[in-house]
Design a protein around this motif. Sequence first.
Motif, PDB file in Angstrom:
ATOM      1  N   ASN A  57      17.535 -13.255  23.428  1.00  0.00           N
ATOM      2  CA  ASN A  57      17.153 -12.337  22.353  1.00  0.00           C
ATOM      3  C   ASN A  57      16.936 -13.047  21.007  1.00  0.00           C
ATOM      4  O   ASN A  57      16.995 -12.405  19.955  1.00  0.00           O
ATOM      5  CB  ASN A  57      18.240 -11.267  22.174  1.00  0.00           C
ATOM      6  N   TYR A  58      16.715 -14.347  21.042  1.00  0.00           N
ATOM      7  CA  TYR A  58      16.574 -15.078  19.766  1.00  0.00           C
ATOM      8  C   TYR A  58      15.351 -14.601  18.991  1.00  0.00           C
ATOM      9  O   TYR A  58      15.422 -14.410  17.766  1.00  0.00           O
ATOM     10  CB  TYR A  58      16.485 -16.577  20.020  1.00  0.00           C
ATOM     11  N   GLN A  59      14.222 -14.417  19.656  1.00  0.00           N
ATOM     12  CA  GLN A  59      12.995 -14.046  18.950  1.00  0.00           C
ATOM     13  C   GLN A  59      13.103 -12.674  18.294  1.00  0.00           C
ATOM     14  O   GLN A  59      12.424 -12.396  17.311  1.00  0.00           O
ATOM     15  CB  GLN A  59      11.810 -14.059  19.933  1.00  0.00           C
ATOM     16  N   GLU A  60      13.965 -11.789  18.838  1.00  0.00           N
ATOM     17  CA  GLU A  60      14.114 -10.460  18.260  1.00  0.00           C
ATOM     18  C   GLU A  60      15.193 -10.411  17.184  1.00  0.00           C
ATOM     19  O   GLU A  60      15.399  -9.373  16.543  1.00  0.00           O
ATOM     20  CB  GLU A  60      14.473  -9.435  19.352  1.00  0.00           C
ATOM     21  N   SER A  61      15.894 -11.496  16.955  1.00  0.00           N
ATOM     22  CA  SER A  61      16.983 -11.491  15.975  1.00  0.00           C
ATOM     23  C   SER A  61      16.431 -11.554  14.558  1.00  0.00           C
ATOM     24  O   SER A  61      15.267 -11.903  14.325  1.00  0.00           O
ATOM     25  CB  SER A  61      17.922 -12.678  16.229  1.00  0.00           C
ATOM     26  N   ASN A  62      17.274 -11.190  13.599  1.00  0.00           N
ATOM     27  CA  ASN A  62      16.892 -11.191  12.180  1.00  0.00           C
ATOM     28  C   ASN A  62      16.816 -12.628  11.678  1.00  0.00           C
ATOM     29  O   ASN A  62      17.815 -13.335  11.569  1.00  0.00           O
ATOM     30  CB  ASN A  62      17.932 -10.399  11.372  1.00  0.00           C
ATOM     31  N   GLN A  63      15.581 -13.062  11.343  1.00  0.00           N
ATOM     32  CA  GLN A  63      15.384 -14.446  10.924  1.00  0.00           C
ATOM     33  C   GLN A  63      15.874 -14.716   9.508  1.00  0.00           C
ATOM     34  O   GLN A  63      15.869 -15.866   9.064  1.00  0.00           O
ATOM     35  CB  GLN A  63      13.895 -14.809  11.032  1.00  0.00           C
ATOM     36  N   ASP A  64      16.276 -13.668   8.777  1.00  0.00           N
ATOM     37  CA  ASP A  64      16.840 -13.882   7.449  1.00  0.00           C
ATOM     38  C   ASP A  64      18.261 -14.415   7.515  1.00  0.00           C
ATOM     39  O   ASP A  64      18.804 -14.887   6.511  1.00  0.00           O
ATOM     40  CB  ASP A  64      16.828 -12.579   6.646  1.00  0.00           C
ATOM     41  N   TYR A  65      18.868 -14.304   8.676  1.00  0.00           N
ATOM     42  CA  TYR A  65      20.233 -14.769   8.843  1.00  0.00           C
ATOM     43  C   TYR A  65      20.268 -15.849   9.916  1.00  0.00           C
ATOM     44  O   TYR A  65      20.869 -15.699  10.979  1.00  0.00           O
ATOM     45  CB  TYR A  65      21.154 -13.607   9.217  1.00  0.00           C
ATOM     46  N   VAL A  66      19.604 -16.940   9.651  1.00  0.00           N
ATOM     47  CA  VAL A  66      19.504 -18.058  10.579  1.00  0.00           C
ATOM     48  C   VAL A  66      19.895 -19.327   9.841  1.00  0.00           C
ATOM     49  O   VAL A  66      19.449 -19.573   8.716  1.00  0.00           O
ATOM     50  CB  VAL A  66      18.075 -18.198  11.141  1.00  0.00           C
ATOM     51  N   VAL A  67      20.750 -20.118  10.444  1.00  0.00           N
ATOM     52  CA  VAL A  67      21.074 -21.445   9.916  1.00  0.00           C
ATOM     53  C   VAL A  67      20.490 -22.481  10.861  1.00  0.00           C
ATOM     54  O   VAL A  67      20.447 -22.276  12.079  1.00  0.00           O
ATOM     55  CB  VAL A  67      22.595 -21.638   9.756  1.00  0.00           C
ATOM     56  N   GLU A  68      20.043 -23.566  10.296  1.00  0.00           N
ATOM     57  CA  GLU A  68      19.448 -24.638  11.085  1.00  0.00           C
ATOM     58  C   GLU A  68      20.252 -25.901  10.863  1.00  0.00           C
ATOM     59  O   GLU A  68      20.676 -26.188   9.738  1.00  0.00           O
ATOM     60  CB  GLU A  68      17.985 -24.859  10.693  1.00  0.00           C
ATOM     61  N   SER A  69      20.425 -26.655  11.922  1.00  0.00           N
ATOM     62  CA  SER A  69      21.222 -27.873  11.843  1.00  0.00           C
ATOM     63  C   SER A  69      20.586 -28.939  12.718  1.00  0.00           C
ATOM     64  O   SER A  69      20.195 -28.659  13.863  1.00  0.00           O
ATOM     65  CB  SER A  69      22.663 -27.607  12.280  1.00  0.00           C
ATOM     66  N   ALA A  70      20.463 -30.150  12.162  1.00  0.00           N
ATOM     67  CA  ALA A  70      19.933 -31.269  12.937  1.00  0.00           C
ATOM     68  C   ALA A  70      21.039 -31.834  13.813  1.00  0.00           C
ATOM     69  O   ALA A  70      22.193 -31.982  13.382  1.00  0.00           O
ATOM     70  CB  ALA A  70      19.384 -32.347  12.007  1.00  0.00           C
ATOM     71  N   LEU A  71      20.709 -32.174  15.054  1.00  0.00           N
ATOM     72  CA  LEU A  71      21.684 -32.710  15.995  1.00  0.00           C
ATOM     73  C   LEU A  71      21.446 -34.207  16.162  1.00  0.00           C
ATOM     74  O   LEU A  71      20.357 -34.620  16.577  1.00  0.00           O
ATOM     75  CB  LEU A  71      21.574 -32.008  17.346  1.00  0.00           C
ATOM     76  N   PRO A  72      22.426 -35.048  15.834  1.00  0.00           N
ATOM     77  CA  PRO A  72      22.251 -36.503  15.958  1.00  0.00           C
ATOM     78  C   PRO A  72      22.464 -36.958  17.391  1.00  0.00           C
ATOM     79  O   PRO A  72      23.423 -37.678  17.707  1.00  0.00           O
ATOM     80  CB  PRO A  72      23.341 -37.057  15.032  1.00  0.00           C
ATOM     81  N   THR A  73      21.551 -36.539  18.283  1.00  0.00           N
ATOM     82  CA  THR A  73      21.747 -36.837  19.701  1.00  0.00           C
ATOM     83  C   THR A  73      20.770 -37.878  20.220  1.00  0.00           C
ATOM     84  O   THR A  73      21.125 -38.686  21.054  1.00  0.00           O
ATOM     85  CB  THR A  73      21.585 -35.558  20.524  1.00  0.00           C
ATOM     86  N   THR A  74      19.532 -37.873  19.784  1.00  0.00           N
ATOM     87  CA  THR A  74      18.529 -38.808  20.309  1.00  0.00           C
ATOM     88  C   THR A  74      17.689 -39.305  19.158  1.00  0.00           C
ATOM     89  O   THR A  74      17.822 -38.887  18.018  1.00  0.00           O
ATOM     90  CB  THR A  74      17.615 -38.133  21.347  1.00  0.00           C
TER      91      THR A  74
END
Length: 849
Positions: free
Chosen positions: A345-362
């Motif tokens: 259900n990510y696409q239907e979620s409220n995009q005003d309340y989204v945090v983004e984080s970079a993952l130091p994996t590759t």
Amino acid sequence: SSSSTAVSLNIPPGKKENRNSNRSDARSDASIQNSGNTKTCPQRFREGLKGQYKFVKKYPLTFVASLLLCLFLVTCGVGLCLHFYNIEVQSLQGEAILIADETARFFSDQLDDAILPLFSLAQFVKELSSFQQLEAQVDSAPLVSGTHRNVTGICDRPELVERFNKIAFTLKSTAGMDGILVNLQLVPDAVVCLTYPLNNTEDFEEEGVFLDSSGVVGHDLLSDPARSFIAETTLASDQLVVAGPLTLKQCQDCDPVVAKAFIARLPIPSLDSNSTTSTQSTTGKEYGKWGFVVALINWERLVHESGIYENFQDNNMEFQLTRTDRIEKDGSYEEEIVVLAESANYQESNQDYVVESALPTTNNEWEIAIAYCTSGRCVGWLPWAIAGSVFMSLFISVMIFIIFMQKQRHADAIAEKSQLMVEAAKRAARNERELNDFIAHEVRNPISAALSACSFVSASVSETEPLVDVEARDRVRDDVRIIESSLKYANDLLHSMLDLNRGNTEITIHSLPTDIKRDILEPVASMIFHRDETFEVTVECCPDSLIVSVDRLRLKQIVLNLARNSSRYVHTGGFIRLKARSFVGADSSTGIFISVEDSGPGVPPEKREMLFKKYQKSLDELNQGAGIGLSLCKKLIDFMDGTISLDDTYHSGVTGLPGAKFDVRLKCDLIKFKMGTLVEETGPNSATSLQSDETPNEELFETMVVLPPDPPLPEHLTVLFVDDDMVLRKLFARSLRRIRPNWTIRECASGEATLALVESEGCSAFDLIFLDQYMASVDKQLLGTETARLLRSKGVTSIICGLSANDMHDSFQAAGADYFMTKPFPFEPSALRRAIAGLLKGPRRLTSS
């Protein structure tokens, strides 16, 4: 009658006779008393507004304070709502970021455990010659398709395969990453050569699922656009490079369980320092690497082990995990965003309340976006609270607006008055600055010429037998003529400036009978030409006694500026011609036509449009001039109701030097004399005024401190004098030759010319260098301080003395000069001798003279 009418309206018809007379009389009295106070609602509203207006006008601060208090209370209420709302949102954000960090840490730990066997495998490559030789062998293998090489007989030798399989089996088993670490590879020269296991079935629990890697043997990664970027990144690095998850080349039709994997690559430096073969890209770039070892890590198993879907579902959050790939297309790398995993259900979620984080994996750019306001977790009362606050403060806001409008009007009136005062002060300061600049531009050179000529006259009359020959007397006459014309011009100009200062910066045009040849042309010629000049100055006037009614000072300013401008550009053997003639127009108007011609390099076509603009300089390659002379001429001639222009058709007649001709056309009265008496005056008579708006910098002249009289000077010395004013250069050279005829004196007109001369003559060619500070032009030109700094950087050890009418002591000191002297330069022999001696014997770096 009005009261009786009111009574009759309040008594029902037919019942008057039934009313008690006393009651009727009482009501009548009440009606009479109240009828005068009866008002309509609009009237009461208007009166209320008037009362409020009077109150606000009388007590504005009190009323505003009450409104601001109400607004403050409302603001506090909204602020508290937002505060608690932000606390809850930040708590959810922190929870989301914590989950993102845990996810990144899991993937990073799993990858670290899975890639440990690569370091052991790389060590085997460095120690076993059978592996070491693969680089050269694979490099010679032919490319049989766009992305594969024929490595048959190289990578399929039984003893080589058997040895690699034993090593890889041991490393894979001891890693303890069953189901995750699914393949190990040797990739010499960026070509897949050995892989274990070749067909992997034991790492997958699902029936019929396997990983067949036989098709990847011979895969040339540098030739594959989809893999070249990460391959080149690996070869260019000295550290482990991890990419993915990527779709495997050997799994185009594989089960989704094994279709994608992380690809970890560890580069191995070239093992033979004398080898001429090393891994290189398709563009021929060599990396100095043997190749690299590779580990494949199963993506689906890794995701399953991470429990990422379950974790976010348990926390009522939605997520999207993405990766940025770089794919080669048409010779360049383009970025492509790939979604690795995403909740339902990510696409239907409220995009005003989204945090983004970079993952130091590759080495790829991984980012996880988490929608944390799902399933009603974020509070829903905030919009209602804000709406209520806005509604409650609406009336207060209107009232505040009214009050502020009144105060703003008052503030605007004060601001407008203050702005007018500031502008008036700026105009006064600008006018004063422009007056000072005008004087500095117009007076400095005539005064310098007069002082120099005065020193020559003094020397001539102080000789043992002064003026004994005709040549000596002619020289003195020339010098006296220069002194007379220069000082008279400066005196008239200063008187005009005094009038200007008294008259609020307004110059008035005063028309007087003027002999054009004797009052204008010949004095200008004497100020421009000296007997040491290498060019000719001629005067032509038709008729010879051309007398007109003009402002003598202003016209002399115009001609002097034009002639001085020409003198800067005329070369040796050239000429300057000052011509004047009268004219009678078709409308019977009379006037004079004056032209200033020269044999200089001319004005480039691209600079002619801006010729009379302020601070337009650098009319030739020497970059000379102060930049306001022509602009001043244009201003003056405009206020004298005349015209000035550059003759585009003029040519001096000298090959390679087209020259320039400025034409001045001025309407004025022609005056005729007979036996010394004025008998006729023809033509218009006009007077106008000029606002002085030229702005060169004010120059401050100071007295020079000198050493004791008549100190000894060396017999031989090489001196370089740098100044954009040719007259000052000539007078300086003449002054020095008078006290030391054997000295070698060189001249330059700009800092650039000085650097070129020093470079050609040598850093030690000059004993003493004088540098004027301002040698301005349209194009950027070196200042004296800049020239001094560059001379020191080139290793010049000569004594450098800065010159300026302004106080530039500190600037020249910082630039590396030894001395600084304020203008005007001393031309009297004794003073000049003491000044030069002080420069030669005084302490170096830096002394004021």
